[in-house]
Design a protein around this motif. Structure first.
Motif, mmCIF file in Angstrom:
data_model
loop_
_atom_site.group_PDB
_atom_site.id
_atom_site.type_symbol
_atom_site.label_atom_id
_atom_site.label_comp_id
_atom_site.label_asym_id
_atom_site.label_seq_id
_atom_site.Cartn_x
_atom_site.Cartn_y
_atom_site.Cartn_z
ATOM 1 N N LYS A 114 0.820 -1.212 0.000
ATOM 2 C CA LYS A 114 0.000 0.000 0.000
ATOM 3 C C LYS A 114 0.856 1.266 0.000
ATOM 4 O O LYS A 114 0.644 2.185 -0.800
ATOM 5 N N LEU A 115 1.856 1.326 0.875
ATOM 6 C CA LEU A 115 2.712 2.502 0.936
ATOM 7 C C LEU A 115 3.585 2.595 -0.312
ATOM 8 O O LEU A 115 3.831 3.693 -0.828
ATOM 9 N N GLN A 117 2.741 1.740 -3.245
ATOM 10 C CA GLN A 117 1.894 2.299 -4.296
ATOM 11 C C GLN A 117 1.767 3.818 -4.160
ATOM 12 O O GLN A 117 1.839 4.554 -5.148
ATOM 13 N N ARG A 118 1.613 4.294 -2.934
ATOM 14 C CA ARG A 118 1.498 5.735 -2.715
ATOM 15 C C ARG A 118 2.783 6.467 -3.115
ATOM 16 O O ARG A 118 2.732 7.557 -3.677
ATOM 17 N N LEU A 119 3.924 5.856 -2.784
ATOM 18 C CA LEU A 119 5.213 6.498 -3.050
ATOM 19 C C LEU A 119 5.769 6.131 -4.426
ATOM 20 O O LEU A 119 6.842 6.625 -4.803
ATOM 21 N N GLN A 120 5.066 5.273 -5.141
ATOM 22 C CA GLN A 120 5.486 4.820 -6.475
ATOM 23 C C GLN A 120 6.862 4.164 -6.432
ATOM 24 O O GLN A 120 7.761 4.472 -7.223
ATOM 25 N N GLU A 210 -3.988 14.290 4.702
ATOM 26 C CA GLU A 210 -3.165 13.300 4.024
ATOM 27 C C GLU A 210 -2.641 13.932 2.741
ATOM 28 O O GLU A 210 -3.431 14.480 1.950
ATOM 29 N N ARG A 211 -1.324 13.875 2.551
ATOM 30 C CA ARG A 211 -0.718 14.574 1.418
ATOM 31 C C ARG A 211 0.350 13.707 0.762
ATOM 32 O O ARG A 211 1.181 13.092 1.442
ATOM 33 N N THR A 212 0.314 13.675 -0.554
ATOM 34 C CA THR A 212 1.372 13.065 -1.359
ATOM 35 C C THR A 212 2.045 14.192 -2.136
ATOM 36 O O THR A 212 1.369 14.960 -2.819
ATOM 37 N N VAL A 220 7.821 11.169 -6.448
ATOM 38 C CA VAL A 220 7.078 11.282 -5.189
ATOM 39 C C VAL A 220 8.087 11.249 -4.047
ATOM 40 O O VAL A 220 8.868 10.303 -3.924
ATOM 41 N N PHE A 223 4.743 10.728 1.604
ATOM 42 C CA PHE A 223 3.334 10.613 1.938
ATOM 43 C C PHE A 223 3.223 10.962 3.413
ATOM 44 O O PHE A 223 3.893 10.354 4.261
ATOM 45 N N ARG A 225 0.713 11.889 6.760
ATOM 46 C CA ARG A 225 -0.586 11.898 7.440
ATOM 47 C C ARG A 225 -0.420 12.742 8.690
ATOM 48 O O ARG A 225 0.499 12.516 9.479
#
Length: 244
Positions: A114-115, A117-120, A210-212, A220, A223, A225
């Motif tokens: 999951k993380l 994916q957020r951080l690519q 929550e910010r990316t 990226v 991430f 929170r």
């Protein structure tokens, strides 16, 4: 102030009581106590339910602070939080306040699905997972959970994040400039753990961010929170007509 008891209309009476109390606040300092409800109602010539309704409204607006069993006090002014791409440190400095941080937890872990994916990044790539309390003039304002690819700052040390912003470290060490971000904001209430860290009662109102964030190179870089105290913040955004 006299004559409020003879004012026609409940709404008009409450408006006048509100104006009178706001006028008194101009002569008080943060932390000063208001007179008791009984005394204040007598001075203003209004019923206690009418006075209590006004005080409740001012408490909701963050102008007054009610402490059960103690009284009602002048609250700290709320900080206007602009929805811009600035760091907490930059924002507090611009307001003439002294920013600071206290690192509560500092780990390096595998990103996971999951993380990652957020951080690519790959799920097996290492990330910094850091919990910080964000301070202004030594008062805790927010909790921040920062997640960042380790490769960006491989030699990061815990103590560096106590007196430097993450953006500042990226800029100075890697010449990475923040370019854009996607942020969501939700109203929330504090959990027992969050309340303890922030020094507020459990289930106090708060803002969940929550910010990316992406660099000018399209990478990226974080991430984040964050939970901000609702009693110390109000959100400000500039609105413009959409271009057609």
């Amino acid at each position: 102030m006299t004559g409020l008891a003879n004012t026609n209309g409940r709404g008009n009476k409450q408006a006048l009581v509100r104006d009178e109390i706001l006028g008194r606040l101009d002569d008080l300092q943060v932390g000063d106590a208001l007179p008791s409800e009984r005394r204040l109602a007598t001075e203003l010539g209004v019923s206690r339910p009418t006075l209590r309704a006004v005080i409740d409204e001012l408490v909701r607006e963050g102008l007054l602070l009610r402490r059960h069993g103690s009284g009602t006090y002048v609250a700290e002014p709320k900080i206007a939080l602009p929805l811009t791409m600035t760091s907490f440190s930059e924002d507090m400095t611009r307001r003439g306040m002294r920013p600071g941080s206290r690192v509560v937890d500092f780990q390096c872990l595998a990103a996971g699905a999951k993380l990652g994916q957020r951080l690519q990044i790959s799920p097996v790539d290492e990330v910094w997972v850091i919990t910080r309390l964000r301070l202004a003039d030594d008062e805790t304002m927010a909790i921040e959970w920062l997640h960042a690819p380790r490769r960006l700052l491989g030699d990061l040390r815990r103590e560096e994040l106590s007196d430097h912003s993450y953006y500042e470290l990226l800029r100075e060490r890697q010449a990475i400039t923040i370019a854009s971000g996607v942020q969501t904001i939700e109203p929330t209430v504090t959990s027992p753990e969050e309340a303890e860290l922030l020094g507020v009662p459990v289930h106090s109102p708060a803002f969940l961010f929550e910010r990316t964030t992406t660099s000018d190179g399209g990478e990226v870089v974080e991430f984040v929170r964050s939970v901000y105290r609702g009693d110390r913040y109000r959100l400000v955004t500039e609105l413009r007509p959409a271009l057609r």
